[in-house]
Enzyme design. Structure first.
Site, mmCIF file in Angstrom:
data_model
loop_
_atom_site.group_PDB
_atom_site.id
_atom_site.type_symbol
_atom_site.label_atom_id
_atom_site.label_comp_id
_atom_site.label_asym_id
_atom_site.label_seq_id
_atom_site.Cartn_x
_atom_site.Cartn_y
_atom_site.Cartn_z
ATOM 1 N N GLY A 364 0.846 -1.296 -0.034
ATOM 2 C CA GLY A 364 -0.156 -0.029 0.012
ATOM 3 C C GLY A 364 0.778 1.277 0.136
ATOM 4 O O GLY A 364 2.043 1.103 0.191
ATOM 5 N N PRO A 366 2.783 4.900 1.165
ATOM 6 C CA PRO A 366 3.580 5.226 2.208
ATOM 7 C C PRO A 366 2.638 5.792 3.562
ATOM 8 O O PRO A 366 1.711 6.391 3.357
ATOM 9 C CB PRO A 366 4.601 6.324 1.731
ATOM 10 N N GLY A 369 0.696 2.523 7.342
ATOM 11 C CA GLY A 369 0.812 1.636 8.673
ATOM 12 C C GLY A 369 1.608 0.196 8.329
ATOM 13 O O GLY A 369 1.303 -0.711 9.256
ATOM 14 N N THR A 371 4.691 -0.927 7.998
ATOM 15 C CA THR A 371 5.863 -1.318 9.009
ATOM 16 C C THR A 371 5.226 -1.638 10.370
ATOM 17 O O THR A 371 5.601 -2.408 10.885
ATOM 18 C CB THR A 371 6.871 -0.307 8.852
ATOM 19 N N SER A 685 -4.476 3.252 -17.685
ATOM 20 C CA SER A 685 -5.784 3.776 -17.220
ATOM 21 C C SER A 685 -6.013 5.630 -17.656
ATOM 22 O O SER A 685 -7.041 6.192 -17.232
ATOM 23 C CB SER A 685 -5.821 3.970 -15.709
ATOM 24 N N LYS A 728 -8.623 6.205 -6.109
ATOM 25 C CA LYS A 728 -8.759 7.190 -7.054
ATOM 26 C C LYS A 728 -9.861 7.979 -6.735
ATOM 27 O O LYS A 728 -9.686 9.409 -6.788
ATOM 28 C CB LYS A 728 -8.977 6.463 -8.548
HETATM 29 N N1 LIG Z 1 -4.260 2.579 11.155
HETATM 30 C C1 LIG Z 1 -3.707 3.113 11.765
HETATM 31 N N2 LIG Z 1 -3.660 3.332 12.958
HETATM 32 C C2 LIG Z 1 -2.872 3.850 14.075
HETATM 33 N N3 LIG Z 1 -1.765 4.448 13.460
HETATM 34 C C3 LIG Z 1 -1.236 4.224 12.242
HETATM 35 C C4 LIG Z 1 -2.178 3.701 11.324
HETATM 36 N N4 LIG Z 1 -1.526 3.537 9.975
HETATM 37 C C5 LIG Z 1 -0.592 4.342 10.149
HETATM 38 N N5 LIG Z 1 -0.256 4.535 11.371
HETATM 39 C C6 LIG Z 1 0.876 5.167 11.799
HETATM 40 O O1 LIG Z 1 1.353 6.089 10.965
HETATM 41 C C7 LIG Z 1 2.795 6.085 10.975
HETATM 42 C C8 LIG Z 1 3.192 5.565 9.651
HETATM 43 O O2 LIG Z 1 3.285 4.303 9.566
HETATM 44 P P1 LIG Z 1 4.006 3.260 8.823
HETATM 45 O O3 LIG Z 1 4.079 1.872 9.338
HETATM 46 O O4 LIG Z 1 5.472 3.695 8.959
HETATM 47 O O5 LIG Z 1 3.772 3.258 7.303
HETATM 48 P P2 LIG Z 1 4.249 2.223 6.051
HETATM 49 O O6 LIG Z 1 5.261 1.550 6.461
HETATM 50 O O7 LIG Z 1 3.283 1.722 5.489
HETATM 51 O O8 LIG Z 1 5.143 3.505 5.060
HETATM 52 C C9 LIG Z 1 3.340 5.140 12.082
HETATM 53 O O9 LIG Z 1 3.481 5.776 13.283
HETATM 54 C C10 LIG Z 1 1.962 4.373 12.219
HETATM 55 O O10 LIG Z 1 1.870 3.724 13.355
HETATM 56 MG MG LIG Z 2 7.298 1.513 6.077
#
Ligand SMILES: Nc1ncnc2c1ncn2[C@@H]1O[C@H](COP(=O)(O)OP(=O)(O)O)[C@@H](O)[C@H]1O
Ligand SMILES: [Mg+2]
Length: 780
Positions: A364, A366, A369, A371, A685, A728
């Site tokens: 998904g 950046p 969430g 990671t 698209s 989108k």
């Molecule tokens: N659904 C969610 N609920 C709570 N916190 C979220 C959620 N989605 C993302 N976050 C927070 O947003 C921040 C960025 O998430 P991260 O895991 O680094 O994103 P990704 O790895 O997808 O780029 C983190 O601090 C994460 O805990």
């Molecule tokens: Mg990440």
């Protein structure tokens, strides 16, 4: 004394038997034993003994005994020698004789001949003192004495006794003889000294020899002392180490030899025979290498690494579904589908304990969430975790480790991680799998394939480690922004779970439940500090335009740190409002009415789905006088270029329908530009969007700016379905566009998105003409 001496010289006969000397030059005043075996020479000696003065002439041989072959001829003898008296004679049993001779005077040979089998010489006696100046001699003697004193004082070359004796001597000749007897001279050098006929010159030569010897011994002494110094250093270290051992033993802190430690560690581990043998082999090698060597350090590090891995050590999974659910909910808002799939996975684990774990791939935009969800999965299962970020990894050695031949070689990241977590069933988060690179240092994605292959990762081979390690107990969770750059075989191996962009409402929820709390905590504020919903809205709308919440989290943290700063400086907490946050966060980056409300010719809102989530992109087309060329700019991929061509062909084929003069296509060039920075874009698209722009450019009919569209078209103008519908729509919403045109065939994609669709008008289109009908305004 001089007279007495010259009287001796006068008694020397003009003819004398010759005794060749092999490896010695006999000087006047010296007493030397000689061994004589040759018949002829013995005869000569007998002849000399018959005379009163018992004199012979000693001549050194040019040939050295080692190179001697047969007897020496007269040609091999120097022609300058020493007249000597025979002091004693001893017969030795096998026919030879031993004589003791004392040198009397130098003599030059005028002729050598054999008389009655006896080697005889005619000589001229040389009186070296014949015209010496006393003062000159005195000066030389003084110099010599001085040098001898210096040498004996420094303890180099000459003993102190030597100086003690010399200092009591007064006769210049005796002094010279004494020094001479202590010099280590080769036959050649001694011969040259002997041949000097002037006494002061002789003294001078002596001085030169002596000072050379002094220099030589200085150098020798220097080398010796250096050797001694380095010896002392390691001896000192050894000595200190020994002492340290004793001290430690006294303190009861004795650590046994590291080799013993390695052995006892090895004994405690549960290992396969192969691994055990290899470690054993390395310990034996260490034992044989010198403990202070580089090699020993390398071996020790390697052994340390091998022995500190969590061989067979596992944590026990917490397979309580309720607990897992609670952990997942506590960390993340929403994500229902994802959480469900994780709970499914845990259920399977409960039922089938030895079942192999699937590899999850969270995919998904950046900040969605991914990671942090990976970390939550580890928490919910009660496992350790470590993260391997592959962003920009180009070197295969990052994964498979360096060979130990490198200086500073290290194991790869997986083995490093295993060593850190001390459990062989952690959750391994493989972050940014799609960002893995490749260059001349090998192909890291091939190495990844090996890591993720359940057949191969049982015996994962790290180059540094040199023994197989089992990675198969780990649970792999990969994350990626886009699946396109992940190789097909790698993708096949994974169970892909999509994390979509967040809606405005979801972002509010995430911020209120998680991000604000986190930011307050991280900046040291107490929970009394509040960020009002009004401020939160303003931040989301005016500072972020992202699919995820990463930027939102960053801005919230920034705002909180401003509050902390104010509190530290002024002891009050500031109250933020939608109006005053610009003061703290800088001017708004986006405004609600960011999209241009005016309707333009050739500019059309397209909806794209990129690695950073849904995006609204304005596609521009312009027709200009030319020769019918098509120009495409804006980092377009090949699929996108082709769909631009298809759109143009469609317009040309239907020119009449749209009242376009067909000549225009040969008298004009068409330029299509897709802005939005340096993001590479591709995919089919945008077909319908490009078609609309092209048509607008040729007809000069403006396009409604509050409409956005997406769809692939074919040459007949049919609109085909596309992916990323939800993303989108979200992008259109973020950009304040209310009318969204989607391919009719995508209708099923919006089932269940009712909440999301509030405030949006969806227009379903099946053919290009439907689109044009909706968005093209009459020309001005
Ligand atoms: N659904 C969610 N609920 C709570 N916190 C979220 C959620 N989605 C993302 N976050 C927070 O947003 C921040 C960025 O998430 P991260 O895991 O680094 O994103 P990704 O790895 O997808 O780029 C983190 O601090 C994460 O805990
Ligand atoms: Mg990440």
């Amino acid at each position: 004394m001089k007279r007495e001496r010259s009287s001796i010289l006068e008694t020397i006969p003009k003819t004398l038997p010759v005794i060749p000397t092999m490896d010695v030059v006999v000087f006047p005043h010296t007493i030397v034993p000689l061994l004589v075996l040759d018949e002829k020479i013995i005869k000569g000696i007998n002849l000399a003994l018959e005379q009163d003065n018992r004199m012979v002439l000693l001549l050194a041989s040019k040939k050295q005994p080692s190179s001697l072959q047969g007897t020496i001829g007269t040609k091999d003898l120097y022609t300058f020698g020493t007249v000597a008296t025979i002091m004693r004679l001893i017969k030795i049993p096998d026919g030879g004789i031993k004589i003791l001779v004392q040198g009397q005077s130098k003599a030059r040979v005028d002729e050598i001949k054999t008389d009655d089998d006896i080697l005889m010489s005619h000589i001229t006696v040389i009186d070296i003192l014949r015209d010496t100046s006393r003062s000159e001699v005195a000066a030389h003697i003084k110099n010599l004495k001085h040098l001898v004193e210096k040498m004996s004082l420094s303890g180099r070359g000459l003993s102190p006794d030597f100086h003690a004796i010399l200092s009591k001597m007064h006769d210049a000749e005796k002094i010279a003889d004494f020094i001479l007897s202590h010099l280590n001279l080769s036959v050649e050098k001694a011969q040259t000294l002997l041949e000097i006929e002037e006494f002061h010159e002789f003294l001078n030569e002596l001085y030169i020899h002596l000072s050379k010897e002094s220099e030589l011994s200085d150098v020798q002494e220097h080398i010796k002392s250096q050797a001694r110094d380095s010896m002392n250093q390691s001896q000192k270290e050894f000595y200190l180490r020994e002492q340290l051992k004793v001290i430690k033993r006294e303190l009861g802190e004795e650590d046994s030899d590291d080799i013993d430690q390695f052995r006892s560690k090895l004994a405690q581990l549960e290992l396969t025979a192969e691994v055990r043998n290899e470690i054993q082999r390395q310990i034996n090698r260490l034992e044989k290498t010198s403990p202070d060597s580089m090699e020993a350090t390398v071996l020790r590090n390697h052994l340390d690494c091998m022995l500190s891995l969590p061989w067979g050590k596992e944590t026990i999974d917490n397979l309580d579904l309720k607990h897992a659910r609670a952990v997942l909910d506590a960390d993340h808002y929403g994500m229902e589908e994802v959480k469900e799939r994780i709970l499914d996975f845990i259920s399977i684990k409960i039922m089938k304990k030895d079942g192999y774990s699937p590899i999850l791939c969270l995919y998904g935009p950046p900040g969605a969430g991914k990671t942090s969800l990976g970390i939550s999965i580890a928490k919910s299962l009660g496992r350790e975790y470590f993260r391997v970020s592959l962003g920009g990894v180009k070197d295969e050695a990052e994964i498979r480790g360096h060979r130990r031949t490198y200086v500073g070689a290290m194991p790869g990241r997986f083995i490093q991680g295993m060593r850190k977590v001390q459990s062989c069933n952690p959750v391994i988060i493989i972050d940014e799998l799609d960002k893995i690179g490749a260059d001349f240092r090998g192909d890291p994605s091939a190495a990844m394939l090996e890591v993720l292959d359940p057949q191969q990762n049982k015996t994962f081979y790290d180059n540094y480690l040199g023994i197989p390690f089992d990675l198969s107990k780990a649970l792999f969770v990969a994350t990626a922004n886009s699946l396109e750059s992940i190789s097909e075989p790698l993708r096949d191996r994974m169970e892909i779970i999509e994390l979509s962009s967040y809606t405005f409402e979801e972002k509010i929820q995430i911020a209120e439940r998680h991000l604000i709390k986190k930011s307050i905590y991280d900046t040291g504020l107490d929970s009394q500090f509040i960020i009002s919903p009004e401020v939160l809205y303003a931040i989301i709308n005016n500072y972020t335009r992202e699919a995820g919440v990463r930027e939102l989290e960053r801005i919230l943290k920034k705002l909180c740190s401003k509050a902390t700063r104010t509190f530290v400086e002024e002891h009050i907490l500031p109250i933020f409002t939608a109006e005053n946050i610009e003061k703290y966060l800088g001017p708004f980056r986006f405004t609600q009415e960011d999209h241009d409300p005016e309707h333009h010719v050739g500019i059309c809102n397209g909806l794209a789905w990129t690695a950073v989530g849904g995006q609204m992109i304005k596609i521009e087309a312009i027709a200009m006088p030319g020769r019918g060329k098509l120009l495409l700019t804006g980092q377009l991929g090949s699929v996108m270029r082709e769909s631009a061509q298809a759109a143009l062909s469609y317009v040309r084929a239907h020119a009449q329908e749209f009242s376009i003069d067909p000549k225009m296509f040969s008298t004009h060039d068409l330029h299509i530009h897709v802005p939005a920075g340096g993001i590479p874009k591709d995919g089919p698209s945008a077909g319908v969007t490009m078609l609309t722009s092209i048509l607008s450019a040729f007809t000069q009919r403006p396009i409604k700016s509050d409409y956005a569209m997406t769809g692939e078209i074919n040459l007949r103008g049919n609109i085909m379905p596309i992916g990323g519908v939800k993303e989108k729509i979200l992008a259109a919403k973020r950009n304040g566009v209310q009318h969204v045109m989607l391919p009719l065939k995508n209708k099923h994609d919006v089932v269940g998105l009712e909440k999301l669709l509030m405030g949006i008008e969806l227009i379903w289109v099946g053919h290009a003409n439907d689109v044009l009908h909706h968005v093209l305004l009459p020309s001005k």
